[in-house]
Enzyme design. Sequence first.
Site, PDB file in Angstrom:
ATOM      1  N   TYR A  49    -126.575 -94.611 -50.214  1.00  0.00           N
ATOM      2  CA  TYR A  49    -125.344 -94.425 -50.976  1.00  0.00           C
ATOM      3  C   TYR A  49    -124.824 -95.808 -51.347  1.00  0.00           C
ATOM      4  O   TYR A  49    -124.527 -96.614 -50.461  1.00  0.00           O
ATOM      5  CB  TYR A  49    -124.292 -93.705 -50.138  1.00  0.00           C
ATOM      6  CG  TYR A  49    -124.562 -92.241 -49.891  1.00  0.00           C
ATOM      7  CD1 TYR A  49    -123.903 -91.263 -50.636  1.00  0.00           C
ATOM      8  CD2 TYR A  49    -125.442 -91.824 -48.899  1.00  0.00           C
ATOM      9  CE1 TYR A  49    -124.125 -89.914 -50.408  1.00  0.00           C
ATOM     10  CE2 TYR A  49    -125.674 -90.477 -48.663  1.00  0.00           C
ATOM     11  CZ  TYR A  49    -125.012 -89.531 -49.422  1.00  0.00           C
ATOM     12  OH  TYR A  49    -125.245 -88.194 -49.183  1.00  0.00           O
TER      13      TYR A  49
ATOM     14  N   HIS B 297    -133.973 -86.240 -41.222  1.00  0.00           N
ATOM     15  CA  HIS B 297    -133.371 -87.572 -41.280  1.00  0.00           C
ATOM     16  C   HIS B 297    -132.369 -87.746 -40.150  1.00  0.00           C
ATOM     17  O   HIS B 297    -131.540 -86.877 -39.902  1.00  0.00           O
ATOM     18  CB  HIS B 297    -132.655 -87.777 -42.620  1.00  0.00           C
ATOM     19  CG  HIS B 297    -133.594 -88.018 -43.759  1.00  0.00           C
ATOM     20  ND1 HIS B 297    -133.160 -88.404 -45.014  1.00  0.00           N
ATOM     21  CD2 HIS B 297    -134.947 -87.943 -43.849  1.00  0.00           C
ATOM     22  CE1 HIS B 297    -134.199 -88.551 -45.820  1.00  0.00           C
ATOM     23  NE2 HIS B 297    -135.292 -88.273 -45.129  1.00  0.00           N
TER      24      HIS B 297
ATOM     25  N   TYR C  34    -120.874 -85.354 -41.711  1.00  0.00           N
ATOM     26  CA  TYR C  34    -122.070 -85.337 -42.556  1.00  0.00           C
ATOM     27  C   TYR C  34    -123.113 -84.356 -42.032  1.00  0.00           C
ATOM     28  O   TYR C  34    -123.717 -83.602 -42.797  1.00  0.00           O
ATOM     29  CB  TYR C  34    -122.666 -86.742 -42.646  1.00  0.00           C
ATOM     30  CG  TYR C  34    -123.659 -86.913 -43.774  1.00  0.00           C
ATOM     31  CD1 TYR C  34    -123.255 -87.394 -45.019  1.00  0.00           C
ATOM     32  CD2 TYR C  34    -125.008 -86.606 -43.604  1.00  0.00           C
ATOM     33  CE1 TYR C  34    -124.155 -87.562 -46.060  1.00  0.00           C
ATOM     34  CE2 TYR C  34    -125.919 -86.761 -44.644  1.00  0.00           C
ATOM     35  CZ  TYR C  34    -125.486 -87.246 -45.864  1.00  0.00           C
ATOM     36  OH  TYR C  34    -126.386 -87.390 -46.892  1.00  0.00           O
TER      37      TYR C  34
ATOM     38  N   LYS D 105    -122.333 -80.876 -49.176  1.00  0.00           N
ATOM     39  CA  LYS D 105    -121.745 -79.726 -48.491  1.00  0.00           C
ATOM     40  C   LYS D 105    -121.856 -78.398 -49.241  1.00  0.00           C
ATOM     41  O   LYS D 105    -121.603 -77.342 -48.655  1.00  0.00           O
ATOM     42  CB  LYS D 105    -120.257 -79.996 -48.211  1.00  0.00           C
ATOM     43  CG  LYS D 105    -120.017 -81.098 -47.216  1.00  0.00           C
ATOM     44  CD  LYS D 105    -120.547 -80.715 -45.848  1.00  0.00           C
ATOM     45  CE  LYS D 105    -120.781 -81.929 -44.983  1.00  0.00           C
ATOM     46  NZ  LYS D 105    -122.033 -81.867 -44.252  1.00  0.00           N
TER      47      LYS D 105
ATOM     48  N   PRO E   1    -120.923 -83.398 -54.903  1.00  0.00           N
ATOM     49  CA  PRO E   1    -122.134 -83.465 -54.082  1.00  0.00           C
ATOM     50  C   PRO E   1    -122.207 -84.673 -53.157  1.00  0.00           C
ATOM     51  O   PRO E   1    -123.150 -84.774 -52.364  1.00  0.00           O
ATOM     52  CB  PRO E   1    -123.261 -83.498 -55.118  1.00  0.00           C
ATOM     53  CG  PRO E   1    -122.620 -84.064 -56.349  1.00  0.00           C
ATOM     54  CD  PRO E   1    -121.212 -83.573 -56.343  1.00  0.00           C
TER      55      PRO E   1
END
Length: 389
Positions: free
Chosen positions: A200, A72, A384, A296, A292
């Site tokens: 998200y 991604h 990220y 990480k 979550p």
Amino acid sequence: MRTKVAIIGAGPAGLLLGQLLHSYGIDNFILERQTPDYVLGRIRAGLLEEGTVALLDEVGAGVRAHREGLVHDGIELAFGGSRHRIDMKAATGKTVMIYGQTEVTLDLMNARKAAGLTTVYQAADVKPHDFDTDHPRVTYVKDSITYELDCDFIAGCDGFHGVSRASVKPSAIETFERVYPFGWLGILSETPPVSHELIYSNHARGFALCTMRSMHRSRYYVQCPLDDHIDQWPDDRFWDELKRRLDQKAVDSLVTGPSIEKSIAPLRSFVAEPMRFGRMFLAGDAAHIVPPTGAKGLNLAASDVHYLSSALREYYDEKSSAGIDGYSARALARVWKAVRFSWWMTSMLHRFPDTEGFGAKIQLAELNYLVGSKAATASLSENYVGLPY
């Protein structure tokens, strides 16, 4: 029995450490209290940083991830009824890979088996001893027989509830914790994902996340009260609630179906300091837990293992203790940055008891700033995809 490094825990942290040490010519022995099937049955994270993938490649366990994993370039943030894409590759030059932790564990198990290395499953009453001396040892019971394993070092990779951290004197360790007032209700379904990248969602009804394990298996989450039980959430109720928290385009694209796994996970931030106690080291969830939201957990375990394996290699190859002496400080520096990022993502996207009025407006302002600023987008992306080791 004797080995150089006794590893407690055969999850991904312990298995990866074992493979790295083996590649450096360092004998190791893994003890796991559960069965292999139980370890593989734990549904966990599914997003890998490039650094984690590189470590899998280093030990020859990354072939299937490259073949089946989904790379991604970005993520999408949904709020105010619309979605905004964050192009992480454009901002950082890096990507992430969707590949389940169960698959990582299986690949590492197979690599260890192929190398003929020892893992004792269903090892009961595992206990580390004398790790504050030059002669540490680990005892365990297998088939009603008690065994003693002498070693140079002990690696505690046995998770948040494991025996390693619990064996440290309370006066020698300090813990930091934040427990969040909600959980994640998650389901796994044999359905195509609603989007080719993660969504998200910040919504007045609570957070939602759309992710996947493959192009035919989806993983979805909704924020829920901590005292909820999965019996209160039949599939129809879950899908209805998820749709309420998504934008209309996602709702129109969503394919629903029976859940094949359903669970509620509480969220917490937790760090134990230090991560070294004489000749015993903590790695992964034994030392730290993150919510979550920032993806990480597994990746922090991998960076711990990178630091620890490098330190042990330096000890045996160069007769230097500099690496093991600096392990805790080096690992914790990266851990706290990831804890901060995971806390920030959680705070920005979830509904807290006080997220009304002013709090909701601050979240909205944060999200609008984030998607409208190249600097803010770059900062999110850098964290990220994973900070450098």
